[in-house]
Design a protein around this motif. Structure first.
Motif, PDB file in Angstrom:
ATOM      1  N   LEU A   1       0.826  -1.214   0.000  1.00 41.13           N
ATOM      2  CA  LEU A   1       0.000   0.000   0.000  1.00 41.13           C
ATOM      3  C   LEU A   1       0.857   1.260   0.000  1.00 41.13           C
ATOM      4  O   LEU A   1       0.505   2.256  -0.662  1.00 41.13           O
ATOM      5  N   GLU A   2       1.958   1.243   0.734  1.00 40.42           N
ATOM      6  CA  GLU A   2       2.858   2.399   0.727  1.00 40.42           C
ATOM      7  C   GLU A   2       3.405   2.640  -0.675  1.00 40.42           C
ATOM      8  O   GLU A   2       3.517   3.785  -1.128  1.00 40.42           O
ATOM      9  N   LEU A   3       3.734   1.555  -1.374  1.00 41.85           N
ATOM     10  CA  LEU A   3       4.257   1.703  -2.732  1.00 41.85           C
ATOM     11  C   LEU A   3       3.190   2.270  -3.662  1.00 41.85           C
ATOM     12  O   LEU A   3       3.471   3.173  -4.460  1.00 41.85           O
ATOM     13  N   VAL A   4       1.972   1.771  -3.578  1.00 43.45           N
ATOM     14  CA  VAL A   4       0.896   2.296  -4.421  1.00 43.45           C
ATOM     15  C   VAL A   4       0.684   3.775  -4.142  1.00 43.45           C
ATOM     16  O   VAL A   4       0.618   4.602  -5.067  1.00 43.45           O
TER      17      VAL A   4
ATOM     18  N   LEU B   1      -8.603   0.860  -1.112  1.00 41.75           N
ATOM     19  CA  LEU B   1      -8.707   2.241  -1.581  1.00 41.75           C
ATOM     20  C   LEU B   1      -8.596   3.223  -0.424  1.00 41.75           C
ATOM     21  O   LEU B   1      -7.896   4.240  -0.519  1.00 41.75           O
ATOM     22  N   ALA B   2      -9.302   2.940   0.657  1.00 44.43           N
ATOM     23  CA  ALA B   2      -9.264   3.828   1.818  1.00 44.43           C
ATOM     24  C   ALA B   2      -7.869   3.885   2.419  1.00 44.43           C
ATOM     25  O   ALA B   2      -7.393   4.960   2.838  1.00 44.43           O
ATOM     26  N   GLU B   3      -7.187   2.741   2.478  1.00 46.63           N
ATOM     27  CA  GLU B   3      -5.834   2.717   3.032  1.00 46.63           C
ATOM     28  C   GLU B   3      -4.875   3.523   2.155  1.00 46.63           C
ATOM     29  O   GLU B   3      -4.015   4.256   2.660  1.00 46.63           O
ATOM     30  N   VAL B   4      -4.997   3.400   0.844  1.00 46.92           N
ATOM     31  CA  VAL B   4      -4.150   4.184  -0.054  1.00 46.92           C
ATOM     32  C   VAL B   4      -4.480   5.667   0.086  1.00 46.92           C
ATOM     33  O   VAL B   4      -3.573   6.520   0.119  1.00 46.92           O
ATOM     34  N   ALA B   5      -5.770   6.002   0.168  1.00 47.34           N
ATOM     35  CA  ALA B   5      -6.159   7.406   0.333  1.00 47.34           C
ATOM     36  C   ALA B   5      -5.519   8.002   1.584  1.00 47.34           C
ATOM     37  O   ALA B   5      -4.984   9.128   1.555  1.00 47.34           O
ATOM     38  N   ARG B   6      -5.564   7.276   2.699  1.00 50.62           N
ATOM     39  CA  ARG B   6      -4.963   7.794   3.932  1.00 50.62           C
ATOM     40  C   ARG B   6      -3.456   7.962   3.775  1.00 50.62           C
ATOM     41  O   ARG B   6      -2.870   8.942   4.244  1.00 50.62           O
ATOM     42  N   ARG B   7      -2.818   7.022   3.104  1.00 49.75           N
ATOM     43  CA  ARG B   7      -1.362   7.118   2.902  1.00 49.75           C
ATOM     44  C   ARG B   7      -0.998   8.240   1.933  1.00 49.75           C
ATOM     45  O   ARG B   7       0.157   8.685   1.918  1.00 49.75           O
ATOM     46  N   MET B   8      -1.927   8.682   1.133  1.00 46.84           N
ATOM     47  CA  MET B   8      -1.700   9.835   0.257  1.00 46.84           C
ATOM     48  C   MET B   8      -1.983  11.150   0.974  1.00 46.84           C
ATOM     49  O   MET B   8      -1.868  12.227   0.380  1.00 46.84           O
ATOM     50  N   GLY B   9      -2.408  11.055   2.232  1.00 45.82           N
ATOM     51  CA  GLY B   9      -2.617  12.253   3.034  1.00 45.82           C
ATOM     52  C   GLY B   9      -4.028  12.770   3.040  1.00 45.82           C
ATOM     53  O   GLY B   9      -4.274  13.902   3.501  1.00 45.82           O
ATOM     54  N   PHE B  10      -4.995  11.970   2.582  1.00 45.46           N
ATOM     55  CA  PHE B  10      -6.379  12.423   2.497  1.00 45.46           C
ATOM     56  C   PHE B  10      -7.168  11.976   3.719  1.00 45.46           C
ATOM     57  O   PHE B  10      -7.029  10.838   4.179  1.00 45.46           O
ATOM     58  N   SER B  11      -8.025  12.856   4.234  1.00 45.76           N
ATOM     59  CA  SER B  11      -8.946  12.491   5.310  1.00 45.76           C
ATOM     60  C   SER B  11     -10.305  12.169   4.718  1.00 45.76           C
ATOM     61  O   SER B  11     -10.561  12.413   3.538  1.00 45.76           O
ATOM     62  N   GLY B  12     -11.205  11.627   5.560  1.00 46.10           N
ATOM     63  CA  GLY B  12     -12.548  11.300   5.076  1.00 46.10           C
ATOM     64  C   GLY B  12     -12.695   9.885   4.598  1.00 46.10           C
ATOM     65  O   GLY B  12     -13.695   9.546   3.949  1.00 46.10           O
ATOM     66  N   PHE B  13     -11.716   9.014   4.885  1.00 48.92           N
ATOM     67  CA  PHE B  13     -11.771   7.623   4.436  1.00 48.92           C
ATOM     68  C   PHE B  13     -11.684   6.640   5.603  1.00 48.92           C
ATOM     69  O   PHE B  13     -11.272   5.497   5.429  1.00 48.92           O
ATOM     70  N   ASP B  14     -12.081   7.094   6.781  1.00 46.67           N
ATOM     71  CA  ASP B  14     -11.987   6.237   7.973  1.00 46.67           C
ATOM     72  C   ASP B  14     -13.263   5.416   8.135  1.00 46.67           C
ATOM     73  O   ASP B  14     -14.053   5.635   9.062  1.00 46.67           O
ATOM     74  N   TYR B  15     -13.468   4.471   7.256  1.00 41.90           N
ATOM     75  CA  TYR B  15     -14.667   3.632   7.290  1.00 41.90           C
ATOM     76  C   TYR B  15     -14.394   2.373   8.104  1.00 41.90           C
ATOM     77  O   TYR B  15     -13.383   1.695   7.903  1.00 41.90           O
ATOM     78  N   ALA B  16     -15.323   2.075   8.992  1.00 42.87           N
ATOM     79  CA  ALA B  16     -15.181   0.851   9.786  1.00 42.87           C
ATOM     80  C   ALA B  16     -15.611  -0.378   8.999  1.00 42.87           C
ATOM     81  O   ALA B  16     -15.075  -1.467   9.195  1.00 42.87           O
TER      82      ALA B  16
END
Length: 888
Positions: free
Chosen positions: A81-84, A480-495
């Motif tokens: 995920l970090e690489l993506v 997708l949510a994990e990649v979004a968070r690693r790209m610095g985006f908020s709003g993807f903290d879905y349980a």
């Protein structure tokens, strides 16, 4: 996720076509899963087709992708995920947001689709997200938006029960949507409605029709322009409806008036009396339902074709009424869900238009997104062009196989090879697309993932997990949510999926107040337990106001003036002309028992019993002209490539055209990726490619040797030869042919079977003068493999040999294997006609010859045709042929 314990039945939804059938899945103590139709689901009321019935056989672990990998080496999720995230972020920083893209799929659940769309359009800030649904129904979407102002399907499945005339256009309903087709036939039986089929081929659907119009490929628009002219001439305009709810009729009529029946006959190749019969049936039947599918959509004029159909319904006010509407039927289980979340490059979430600045601002505020795509992104064919020419630097492909399914698929191979960074999330390690991946991510498959899908009538149903995730597989939305968070985006903290569904539902209602068709605000506050138990429902489902039902009977369209638009559809210029070298039209499509690129159905032996290898349907006149006989191998050539396929010579095919199924890939056959041959021209409005009409030629493939084998392990085919592999119970079967006969037979067999020559006991028969060999390898009483070679196609009982892989064989029975047939005590079943109950052609023929005289009696005796019913017309034809044979 509602993972099922052994013996516990879980309600879920079928992962195949857009019918959206409810399924009861019950895990068993032995690890298998019992599958049945859900009698309480309103899409199917307990019925399942052959593919749905065989779902349990597709759930094995063979070939499953269970761990992330980077450059072919197993890796942990964090590293992958970090690489993506870093490669996507680097491309955006250096080249801008349009340098990255997602290519997604109608196999995704709505929640996966929603997160993908949110990430790309609202946070990365590009609309370069498109879907394989672009290949299926983009032209219907475009036609709906032009006519209605929104992508709204006005009809319901109940209309099948209430129509007096059903017109099926470019839809092999019997094979592609079998459960609905059986519902249609039941309605005809009880009410006496008529069925008209418009299709160049005499399909199983056409066999059941009261009238079949085998028109020239791509001439549908002319046929419906002529229909509009006819209904105007007959005075059938619904003037009150037109004045109150429709604009643009005069411009549309001006185009149609140039199409009298004689001209329509010239353009369609249909007899004038057939055209008049269709026009008169439509004219005198207020309750007319026009169902259209890929034969309309997969065209370089698909949007105009769909609007020509819609125009006839708007002009007569036959829309949104019981039994009366235009009805686009989708091909994938969640094509509609993808449309709801804006999964297409030219759409925005919640059925809002990406071209609408106010809509973009509304969605951005709701998402609290840092940016927003300001214009449509690249559609599928253009998207892969951008990958090929280097504009797209990083691409993520999810739950689809574009190396097989896109037109001119060789260009897709080249694009993926050239792309600096390719991510693929899938359930299988090896597909024709995953071989190009730099990063492979293991996704959950059907039976493991959890969320919602929407079927063709706008019914949202739950797909529930009943199996544990294999290895480290995860939901696509989670990746997708994990990649979004690693790209610095908020709003993807879905349980979980329920949290995404609530957000999706809330967006549908956000600042809506009836101004948009898609509104499921009534479930925006659904709790986790209620989501888990949620029953299927039709949208709209607003917080207040009417739910479900049909659209547009009283107007209320979603254009600025709330009126529908009749679109002025003209005749197209001639495109993709045939020439002296390519004098036939190549048509492509589905067959009854297979699905897409066989990544799921290709695992179920029961589904390969009817067609175990790729084939081409050819009219007898075209076959004779090319010197091709039934069951010959045929080379099909277009300007883009060639395929080698088995000839199926049949009068069901229209002269001048050939038909090839889309399903076979390099995993199943040597020369059958048919979309490599298909032209990439697209509809100028929808961007959907015209997959139904490519100039082609056919020639006999002059093989010098032929072979058939069964093996316990997946066979290793000989290099340079034609081959086609299919699973059987306990192993595989393989058809082969080549131009240079093999010299050393036993070493070839050992390589084919995947064993050392001294690791088995061999029995063999060789006729070296005739060039024929038969040999089999045994390990104890188990058959490791059997190979049959000769200078002509090998005549033997393939069903007997397939059955032999799952049987034990004493020393005295081994030469029966070499005989290639079971003898009187084990008669040859023949090709599987009924996939649901594994009833062969020869078994049905034997019952007919013994005096069984009706389809119902065959069903009573053999069960054939008593489940999905899609083989009933084959059985009826066999009965008719037998009666003619006796009469002769």
């Amino acid at each position: 996720m509602a993972e099922g314990a052994a013996g516990q039945t879980i309600r879920t939804t079928c992962p195949y076509c857009g019918v959206g059938c409810g399924v009861l899945a019950t895990p068993q103590d032995d690890g298998s899963v019992a599958i049945a139709g859900d009698p309480d689901h309103p899409a199917n009321f307990g019925k399942l087709c052959s593919k749905g019935t065989a779902l349990g056989a597709t759930l094995g672990m063979e070939g499953r992708l269970t761990h992330p990998s980077i450059h072919g080496q197993q890796a942990g999720w964090d590293a992958a995920l970090e690489l993506v995230a870093s490669r996507f972020s680097e491309a955006i920083a250096e080249h801008g947001p349009d340098s990255v893209a997602l290519y997604v799929s109608g196999q995704l659940l709505t929640e996966d689709y929603y997160v993908a769309n949110k990430l790309m359009k609202g946070f990365i800030g590009s609309a370069n997200i498109d879907t394989n649904s672009r290949l299926c129904m983009a032209s219907s979407v475009a036609a709906h938006r032009r006519a209605f102002g929104s992508d709204t399907v006005p009809a319901l499945y109940d209309d099948l029960d209430e129509a007096d005339l059903v017109v099926l256009v470019g839809s092999n309903f019997a094979w592609c949507h079998p459960v609905l087709f059986q519902r249609l036939l039941a309605a005809r039986e009880s009410r006496g409605m008529r069925i008209i089929v418009i299709d160049p081929r005499r399909t199983m659907t056409a066999e059941a029709a009261d009238l079949h119009l085998p028109l020239e490929p791509d001439s549908d628009a002319a046929l419906f322009l002529g229909l509009l002219r006819h209904i105007e001439a007959e005075g059938l305009a619904d003037t009150a409806y037109l004045e109150a709810h429709v604009s643009g009729p005069e411009a549309a009529l001006a185009e149609a008036r140039a199409l009298p029946v004689a001209r329509v006959a010239g353009l369609t190749g249909l007899p004038a009396e057939q055209i008049r019969a269709f026009y008169e049936a439509f004219a005198r039947t207020p309750r007319t339902l026009t169902i259209f599918s890929q034969g309309v959509n997969q065209s370089v004029r698909g949007t105009d074709k769909a609007n020509a159909i819609i125009n006839c319904h708007l002009y007569t006010g036959r829309i949104g009424k019981p039994g009366a509407s235009p009805f686009s039927i989708t091909g994938q289980p969640n094509a509609m869900g993808g449309r709801e979340v804006g999964g297409l490059a030219n759409m925005l979430a919640a059925h809002m238009n990406i071209e609408d600045g106010a809509a973009r601002e509304r969605v951005q505020r709701f998402w609290q997104a840092p940016t927003m795509a300001t214009q449509p992104g690249l559609k599928a064919v253009d998207l892969f062009d951008a990958v090929l020419d280097g504009r797209i630097k990083a691409l993520w492909i999810m739950a689809t196989n574009p190396a097989d399914s896109l037109p001119e698929a060789g260009r897709v191979d080249a694009a993926l090879k050239a792309c600096p960074f390719v991510v693929v999330s899938d359930i299988l390690t090896e597909t024709d697309t995953t071989r190009h991946a730099h990063v492979l991510l293991p996704a959950l498959g059907w039976g493991e993932k959890d969320g919602t899908v929407t079927n063709s009538e706008r019914r949202i149903s739950r797909q529930r997990g009943f199996l544990p995730p294999p290895g480290e597989a995860r939901a696509d939305w989670w990746m997708l949510a994990e990649v979004a968070r690693r790209m610095g985006f908020s709003g993807f903290d879905y349980a979980d999926a329920a949290a995404i569904f609530r957000e999706h539902a809330a967006l549908s209602a956000f600042e809506n107040d009836g101004s948009r068709d898609f509104d499921i605000g009534g479930v925006a506050a659904i709790g986790d337990a209620a989501f888990d138990a949620m029953a299927p429902f039709l949208w709209p489902k607003p917080l207040a106001g009417p739910e479900g039902g049909r659209f547009f009977a009283r107007g209320g369209f979603y254009t600025p003036d709330r009126k529908a638009r009749m679109i002025a559809v003209g005749l197209p210029p001639v495109s993709k002309p045939r020439d002296d070298r390519h004098g036939l039209w190549l048509n492509t499509g589905r067959i009854r028992d297979q699905w897409h690129t066989m990544t799921r159905t290709g695992r179920a032996p029961a589904l390969l019993g009817q067609f175990g290898e790729p084939f081409v349907e050819i009219h007898p006149a075209d076959a004779e002209a090319a010197g091709i006989a039934a069951a010959d191998l045929v080379r099909v050539t277009t300007p883009h490539g060639e395929a080698i396929l088995r000839a199926l010579v049949t009068k069901r095919q229209r002269p001048g055209s050939v038909f090839v199924p889309i399903h076979w890939t390099d995993r199943f056959a040597s020369h059958a990726r048919i979309d490599r041959l298909v032209d990439r021209m697209t509809d100028p409005v929808s961007g959907q490619p015209g997959l139904k009409r490519t100039p082609a030629r056919i020639d006999r493939y002059a093989a010098h040797w032929f072979g058939f084998a069964v093996t316990a392990q997946r066979p290793t085919p000989p290099a340079g030869a034609y081959w086609a592999i299919a699973p059987v119970e306990g192993g595989y079967r393989i058809e082969m042919a080549g131009e240079h006969a093999p010299e050393e037979i036993q070493p070839m067999a050992a390589r084919l079977f995947g064993l050392a020559e001294d690791a088995a006991e061999w029995v063999a028969l060789h006729d070296r003068e005739a060039g024929r060999s038969r040999l089999a390898a045994f390990r104890g009483e188990a058959l490791a493999g059997a190979l049959f070679l000769g200078p002509e196609p090998v005549a033997l009982s393939r069903a007997f040999l397939a059955d032999a892989m799952a049987s034990r064989h004493s020393a005295g029975e081994r030469f029966r294997i070499l005989a290639g047939r079971g003898g009187a005590d084990r008669p040859d079943r023949g090709a599987m006609l009924c996939a649901c109950f594994q009833v062969g052609v020869n078994e049905i023929l034997a019952a007919i010859r013994s005096g069984t005289a009706s389809v119902e009696a065959i069903g009573d005796a053999l069960k054939a045709g008593t489940n999905c019913g899609s083989c009933r017309h084959d059985i009826r034809r066999m009965l008719d042929d037998h009666r003619l044979e006796k009469a002769g």
